[in-house]
Scaffold this motif. Structure first.
Motif, PDB file in Angstrom:
ATOM      1  N   GLU A  22     -46.028   1.482   1.697  1.00 63.94           N
ATOM      2  CA  GLU A  22     -44.629   1.277   2.104  1.00 63.94           C
ATOM      3  C   GLU A  22     -44.237  -0.190   2.004  1.00 63.94           C
ATOM      4  O   GLU A  22     -43.081  -0.510   1.759  1.00 63.94           O
ATOM      5  CB  GLU A  22     -44.416   1.776   3.527  1.00 63.94           C
ATOM      6  N   ALA A  43     -40.110   7.039  -5.489  1.00 62.05           N
ATOM      7  CA  ALA A  43     -38.825   6.514  -5.934  1.00 62.05           C
ATOM      8  C   ALA A  43     -37.709   7.360  -5.328  1.00 62.05           C
ATOM      9  O   ALA A  43     -37.755   8.592  -5.379  1.00 62.05           O
ATOM     10  CB  ALA A  43     -38.727   6.535  -7.450  1.00 62.05           C
ATOM     11  N   GLU A  44     -36.725   6.710  -4.748  1.00 58.55           N
ATOM     12  CA  GLU A  44     -35.587   7.427  -4.174  1.00 58.55           C
ATOM     13  C   GLU A  44     -34.734   7.991  -5.306  1.00 58.55           C
ATOM     14  O   GLU A  44     -34.432   7.281  -6.264  1.00 58.55           O
ATOM     15  CB  GLU A  44     -34.736   6.485  -3.317  1.00 58.55           C
ATOM     16  N   PRO A  45     -34.377   9.267  -5.219  1.00 54.44           N
ATOM     17  CA  PRO A  45     -33.523   9.828  -6.273  1.00 54.44           C
ATOM     18  C   PRO A  45     -32.133   9.183  -6.232  1.00 54.44           C
ATOM     19  O   PRO A  45     -31.642   8.826  -5.163  1.00 54.44           O
ATOM     20  CB  PRO A  45     -33.445  11.311  -5.919  1.00 54.44           C
TER      21      PRO A  45
END
Length: 77
Positions: A22, A43-45
């Motif tokens: 993190e 990965a954040e969409p």
């Protein structure tokens, strides 16, 4: 930073290793000294908008009960 740990150590220190991931580190998990997997941040969409709804508004009476004749038609009466 890149860190390599063996499977046993990864199981023992998983919470700590996840905290490091993190924080931006990459953790390589090895079996008998050979890299097998890596822990990396997810990965954040990207946010997506529904283009086909442009300009659509919900009618003010959308949640009102249907008139009896239309309700009968839907229910097959």
């Amino acid at each position: 930073m890149r860190l390599q740990v063996n499977v046993h150590e990864a199981k023992t220190r998983m919470s700590e290793l996840l905290a490091r991931v993190e924080a931006g580190d990459e953790v390589i998990i090895a079996r008998a000294g050979h890299p097998v997997a890596s822990l990396v941040p997810v990965a954040e969409p990207a946010a997506r908008e529904l283009g086909f709804l442009d300009g659509f508004t919900v009618p003010h009476d959308f949640f009102e009960p249907l008139p009896d004749d239309e309700l009968d038609a839907w229910e097959g009466s």
